[in-house]
Design an enzyme around this catalytic site. Structure first.
Site, PDB file in Angstrom:
ATOM      1  N   GLY A   7      -2.291   3.004 -12.987  1.00 32.11           N
ATOM      2  CA  GLY A   7      -3.178   2.467 -11.941  1.00 32.11           C
ATOM      3  C   GLY A   7      -4.425   3.303 -11.758  1.00 32.11           C
ATOM      4  O   GLY A   7      -4.876   3.528 -10.634  1.00 32.11           O
ATOM      5  N   ALA A   8      -5.017   3.730 -12.873  1.00 31.96           N
ATOM      6  CA  ALA A   8      -6.159   4.669 -12.811  1.00 31.96           C
ATOM      7  C   ALA A   8      -7.384   4.086 -12.121  1.00 31.96           C
ATOM      8  O   ALA A   8      -8.269   4.820 -11.692  1.00 31.96           O
ATOM      9  CB  ALA A   8      -6.525   5.117 -14.232  1.00 31.96           C
ATOM     10  N   ILE A  12      -7.257   5.993  -4.783  1.00 27.10           N
ATOM     11  CA  ILE A  12      -6.718   7.361  -4.837  1.00 27.10           C
ATOM     12  C   ILE A  12      -6.736   7.870  -6.275  1.00 27.10           C
ATOM     13  O   ILE A  12      -7.135   9.015  -6.544  1.00 27.10           O
ATOM     14  CB  ILE A  12      -5.282   7.403  -4.258  1.00 27.10           C
ATOM     15  CG1 ILE A  12      -5.286   7.047  -2.763  1.00 27.10           C
ATOM     16  CG2 ILE A  12      -4.644   8.780  -4.484  1.00 27.10           C
ATOM     17  CD1 ILE A  12      -3.899   6.897  -2.129  1.00 27.10           C
ATOM     18  N   LYS A  36     -11.382  -3.730 -17.211  1.00 30.53           N
ATOM     19  CA  LYS A  36     -11.284  -2.664 -16.198  1.00 30.53           C
ATOM     20  C   LYS A  36     -11.353  -1.281 -16.858  1.00 30.53           C
ATOM     21  O   LYS A  36     -11.913  -0.335 -16.308  1.00 30.53           O
ATOM     22  CB  LYS A  36      -9.978  -2.814 -15.407  1.00 30.53           C
ATOM     23  CG  LYS A  36     -10.011  -4.010 -14.476  1.00 30.53           C
ATOM     24  CD  LYS A  36      -8.793  -4.097 -13.575  1.00 30.53           C
ATOM     25  CE  LYS A  36      -8.916  -5.358 -12.702  1.00 30.53           C
ATOM     26  NZ  LYS A  36      -7.993  -5.410 -11.594  1.00 30.53           N
ATOM     27  N   ASP A  57       1.026  -5.832 -16.037  1.00 32.25           N
ATOM     28  CA  ASP A  57       1.626  -6.045 -14.712  1.00 32.25           C
ATOM     29  C   ASP A  57       2.893  -5.207 -14.624  1.00 32.25           C
ATOM     30  O   ASP A  57       3.835  -5.412 -15.392  1.00 32.25           O
ATOM     31  CB  ASP A  57       1.952  -7.533 -14.512  1.00 32.25           C
ATOM     32  CG  ASP A  57       2.583  -7.777 -13.144  1.00 32.25           C
ATOM     33  OD1 ASP A  57       2.710  -6.827 -12.339  1.00 32.25           O
ATOM     34  OD2 ASP A  57       2.958  -8.938 -12.879  1.00 32.25           O
ATOM     35  N   TYR A 165       5.242  -4.370   2.770  1.00 35.21           N
ATOM     36  CA  TYR A 165       4.573  -3.294   2.014  1.00 35.21           C
ATOM     37  C   TYR A 165       5.332  -1.981   2.224  1.00 35.21           C
ATOM     38  O   TYR A 165       5.612  -1.248   1.262  1.00 35.21           O
ATOM     39  CB  TYR A 165       3.108  -3.144   2.442  1.00 35.21           C
ATOM     40  CG  TYR A 165       2.515  -1.844   1.935  1.00 35.21           C
ATOM     41  CD1 TYR A 165       2.255  -1.674   0.572  1.00 35.21           C
ATOM     42  CD2 TYR A 165       2.285  -0.765   2.790  1.00 35.21           C
ATOM     43  CE1 TYR A 165       1.778  -0.469   0.085  1.00 35.21           C
ATOM     44  CE2 TYR A 165       1.803   0.440   2.311  1.00 35.21           C
ATOM     45  CZ  TYR A 165       1.549   0.586   0.964  1.00 35.21           C
ATOM     46  OH  TYR A 165       1.093   1.786   0.480  1.00 35.21           O
ATOM     47  N   LYS A 169       7.433   0.430  -0.652  1.00 37.91           N
ATOM     48  CA  LYS A 169       7.259   1.853  -0.962  1.00 37.91           C
ATOM     49  C   LYS A 169       8.589   2.580  -0.816  1.00 37.91           C
ATOM     50  O   LYS A 169       8.889   3.507  -1.577  1.00 37.91           O
ATOM     51  CB  LYS A 169       6.200   2.471  -0.045  1.00 37.91           C
ATOM     52  CG  LYS A 169       4.814   1.873  -0.195  1.00 37.91           C
ATOM     53  CD  LYS A 169       4.286   1.915  -1.619  1.00 37.91           C
ATOM     54  CE  LYS A 169       3.930   3.301  -2.096  1.00 37.91           C
ATOM     55  NZ  LYS A 169       3.413   3.290  -3.481  1.00 37.91           N
ATOM     56  N   VAL A 199      -5.066   6.640   4.158  1.00 35.04           N
ATOM     57  CA  VAL A 199      -5.966   7.490   3.380  1.00 35.04           C
ATOM     58  C   VAL A 199      -7.408   6.989   3.532  1.00 35.04           C
ATOM     59  O   VAL A 199      -7.711   5.841   3.203  1.00 35.04           O
ATOM     60  CB  VAL A 199      -5.564   7.481   1.884  1.00 35.04           C
ATOM     61  CG1 VAL A 199      -6.473   8.428   1.100  1.00 35.04           C
ATOM     62  CG2 VAL A 199      -4.105   7.883   1.715  1.00 35.04           C
ATOM     63  N   SER A 216      -6.955   0.702   3.118  1.00 27.90           N
ATOM     64  CA  SER A 216      -7.087   1.725   4.164  1.00 27.90           C
ATOM     65  C   SER A 216      -8.558   1.941   4.566  1.00 27.90           C
ATOM     66  O   SER A 216      -8.880   1.963   5.760  1.00 27.90           O
ATOM     67  CB  SER A 216      -6.430   3.050   3.736  1.00 27.90           C
ATOM     68  OG  SER A 216      -6.872   3.443   2.460  1.00 27.90           O
TER      69      SER A 216
HETATM   70  P1  NDP Z   1      -5.744   0.553  -4.616  1.00 25.22           P
HETATM   71  O1  NDP Z   1      -5.489  -0.872  -4.260  1.00 25.22           O
HETATM   72  O2  NDP Z   1      -7.134   1.020  -4.738  1.00 25.22           O
HETATM   73  O3  NDP Z   1      -4.969   0.918  -5.953  1.00 25.22           O
HETATM   74  C1  NDP Z   1      -3.793   0.292  -6.353  1.00 25.22           C
HETATM   75  C2  NDP Z   1      -3.625   0.484  -7.848  1.00 25.22           C
HETATM   76  O4  NDP Z   1      -2.408  -0.147  -8.287  1.00 25.22           O
HETATM   77  C3  NDP Z   1      -4.756  -0.190  -8.637  1.00 25.22           C
HETATM   78  O5  NDP Z   1      -4.995   0.552  -9.808  1.00 25.22           O
HETATM   79  C4  NDP Z   1      -4.147  -1.548  -8.985  1.00 25.22           C
HETATM   80  O6  NDP Z   1      -4.726  -2.143 -10.115  1.00 25.22           O
HETATM   81  C5  NDP Z   1      -2.719  -1.129  -9.287  1.00 25.22           C
HETATM   82  N1  NDP Z   1      -1.773  -2.241  -9.157  1.00 25.22           N
HETATM   83  C6  NDP Z   1      -1.459  -2.931  -8.045  1.00 25.22           C
HETATM   84  N2  NDP Z   1      -0.564  -3.887  -8.328  1.00 25.22           N
HETATM   85  C7  NDP Z   1      -0.319  -3.812  -9.655  1.00 25.22           C
HETATM   86  C8  NDP Z   1       0.492  -4.545 -10.559  1.00 25.22           C
HETATM   87  N3  NDP Z   1       1.278  -5.560 -10.142  1.00 25.22           N
HETATM   88  N4  NDP Z   1       0.486  -4.186 -11.878  1.00 25.22           N
HETATM   89  C9  NDP Z   1      -0.302  -3.172 -12.310  1.00 25.22           C
HETATM   90  N5  NDP Z   1      -1.077  -2.444 -11.498  1.00 25.22           N
HETATM   91  C10 NDP Z   1      -1.098  -2.761 -10.194  1.00 25.22           C
HETATM   92  O7  NDP Z   1      -4.975   1.372  -3.491  1.00 25.22           O
HETATM   93  P2  NDP Z   1      -4.785   2.932  -3.232  1.00 25.22           P
HETATM   94  O8  NDP Z   1      -5.528   3.762  -4.191  1.00 25.22           O
HETATM   95  O9  NDP Z   1      -4.989   3.121  -1.795  1.00 25.22           O
HETATM   96  O10 NDP Z   1      -3.225   3.053  -3.528  1.00 25.22           O
HETATM   97  C11 NDP Z   1      -2.699   3.797  -4.604  1.00 25.22           C
HETATM   98  C12 NDP Z   1      -1.286   4.171  -4.289  1.00 25.22           C
HETATM   99  O11 NDP Z   1      -1.264   4.944  -3.090  1.00 25.22           O
HETATM  100  C13 NDP Z   1      -0.342   3.000  -4.043  1.00 25.22           C
HETATM  101  O12 NDP Z   1       0.907   3.332  -4.611  1.00 25.22           O
HETATM  102  C14 NDP Z   1      -0.245   2.937  -2.525  1.00 25.22           C
HETATM  103  O13 NDP Z   1       0.964   2.367  -2.111  1.00 25.22           O
HETATM  104  C15 NDP Z   1      -0.306   4.422  -2.186  1.00 25.22           C
HETATM  105  N6  NDP Z   1      -0.704   4.741  -0.824  1.00 25.22           N
HETATM  106  C16 NDP Z   1      -1.950   4.427  -0.355  1.00 25.22           C
HETATM  107  C17 NDP Z   1      -2.314   4.753   0.932  1.00 25.22           C
HETATM  108  C18 NDP Z   1      -3.662   4.445   1.478  1.00 25.22           C
HETATM  109  O14 NDP Z   1      -3.850   4.539   2.704  1.00 25.22           O
HETATM  110  N7  NDP Z   1      -4.649   4.103   0.652  1.00 25.22           N
HETATM  111  C19 NDP Z   1      -1.367   5.420   1.853  1.00 25.22           C
HETATM  112  C20 NDP Z   1      -0.095   5.734   1.250  1.00 25.22           C
HETATM  113  C21 NDP Z   1       0.204   5.408  -0.035  1.00 25.22           C
HETATM  114  P3  NDP Z   1      -6.079  -3.042  -9.988  1.00 25.22           P
HETATM  115  O15 NDP Z   1      -7.216  -2.069  -9.844  1.00 25.22           O
HETATM  116  O16 NDP Z   1      -6.120  -3.796 -11.253  1.00 25.22           O
HETATM  117  O17 NDP Z   1      -5.900  -3.918  -8.779  1.00 25.22           O
END
Ligand code: NDP
Length: 342
Positions: A7-8, A12, A36, A57, A165, A169, A199, A216
């Site tokens: 999920g680069a 975060i 992407k 996915d 959600y 987690k 975050v 967030s």
């Molecule tokens: P983002 O939505 O920016 O990032 C989510 C990432 O997960 C993206 O790279 C997204 O890909 C990928 N992703 C989501 N669903 C799938 C799927 N079905 N298959 C493949 N890839 C997937 O959110 P954040 O950076 O905020 O979140 C990153 C992590 O941090 C998550 O695990 C989230 O639960 C956790 N987190 C976040 C918090 C916050 O407040 N932001 C708080 C606590 C935890 P794509 O770019 O293609 O959509």
């Protein structure tokens, strides 16, 4: 040897990639499509230490097989951040629970199959959502710490998207610890989890400031964008800055004292009124354009309900967290700069 980050493309994850590259790690990231990947590699200036693979996915348990088949023997550290974080869902299982749980189980199974001898540390991006107890969250006599678990079940957490959600987690993190317990002899890696609250903080690149931000940061963005007459959302929680969350991910595989630990990342409580207060105080260009609300209703420096005690995490990490004013101001300043309104 390389660090693999799933999920680069995420909010975060991009900060994590940035800190890894600054420290001269070789990084292999995954994203859902080649488009992407091309976009992200370009944003990082086609850094020769950063390469990427497509993992479409994470709901599919074998999603990571190809990536680890091809690169497993080069990978020493795995950071699993990919997981859906959205509340605009209709099918809680398909859109939240299954990708979160299967993504975590799937990446661990792929490591076991193709990188059991090379991967030494795995960091799972979990969440405070895996700890939250909705029945106690407003109870000032209740204290959260790193040992607790969200009591929702697979069924009960489907009551609404927020609970789903949070459940996603919990089930994702739970399955990671269980996997390690059941496979201690078959893999070499240790696990650490990073469990952040809300975050905030700037996007790693200004070009990621879109009309709607990640879930967030959208809390801050919506107060900036919705006009002076909009109601201030009725929301309270805890906050942490994205740069500290990224740093904790690096500590989580670099340090010995993080092995087997859940790092509960929180700097304190806030509510939406506190966001409005900070924006009104610090940005002259927002005067009269965002709601004032009832400034005295903020909770900053105190607690709106249950107390988050992360003394253990702070001791383990040993660095000061970025405070509320800086995390909100840096988020807002970037939005206003991109909008040409700073
Ligand atoms: P983002 O939505 O920016 O990032 C989510 C990432 O997960 C993206 O790279 C997204 O890909 C990928 N992703 C989501 N669903 C799938 C799927 N079905 N298959 C493949 N890839 C997937 O959110 P954040 O950076 O905020 O979140 C990153 C992590 O941090 C998550 O695990 C989230 O639960 C956790 N987190 C976040 C918090 C916050 O407040 N932001 C708080 C606590 C935890 P794509 O770019 O293609 O959509």
């Amino acid at each position: 040897m390389s660090v693999f980050i799933s999920g680069a493309t995420g909010f975060i994850a991009q900060h994590i990639v940035s800190q890894l590259l600054e420290q001269n790690y070789k990084v292999i990231g995954s994203a859902r499509s080649q488009a992407k990947i091309d976009d992200l590699l370009a944003k990082f200036g086609n850094n020769p230490n950063f390469s990427m693979v497509v993992v479409p996915d994470v709901s599919k348990l074998d999603a990571f097989d190809e990536a680890f088949k091809a690169h497993g023997n080069e990978i020493k550290y795995v950071l699993h951040t990919a997981s859906p974080f959205r509340f605009d869902v209709t099918d809680m299982e398909k859109e939240l629970l299954i990708p979160a749980r299967n993504g975590t189980l799937g990446i661990l199974q792929s490591i076991k199959k193709y990188a059991a001898d090379s991967v030494e540390r795995v960091v799972i991006t979990s969440s405070f959502a895996a700890i939250i107890n909705f029945a106690k969250n407003n109870d000032k006599s209740f204290t959260y710490n790193e040992t607790q678990w969200n009591p929702d079940t697979w069924e009960s957490c489907q009551a609404n998207p927020v609970q789903a959600y949070c459940g996603s987690k919990k089930f994702a993190e739970e399955i990671a610890w269980k996997f390690l317990e059941e496979n201690r002899d078959a893999v070499k890696f240790q696990i650490s989890t990073v469990n952040p609250v809300y975050v905030f903080g700037p996007q790693n690149f200004d070009s990621d400031v879109k009309k709607t931000l990640n879930t967030s940061c959208e809390l801050i963005n919506s107060i900036i964008q919705n006009g002076a007459d909009a109601a201030i959302p009725d929301l309270a929680g805890q906050y942490i800055d994205v740069r500290d969350v990224a740093k904790a991910h690096l500590y989580a595989f670099q340090k010995e004292n993080t092995i087997g630990k859940r790092l509960l990342m929180s700097d304190g409580d806030f509510n939406s009124q506190d966001i409005a207060n900070a924006l009104n105080a610090d940005f002259a260009s927002l005067k009269g354009k965002i709601p004032v609300g009832k400034p005295a209703d903020g909770v900053l420096g105190g607690h709106f309900g249950a107390v988050v005690d992360n003394t253990k995490t702070r001791e383990i990490l040993g660095f000061e967290f970025i405070d509320f004013k800086k995390t909100v101001d840096d988020t807002a300043a970037q939005i206003l700069k991109v909008d040409g309104k700073l």
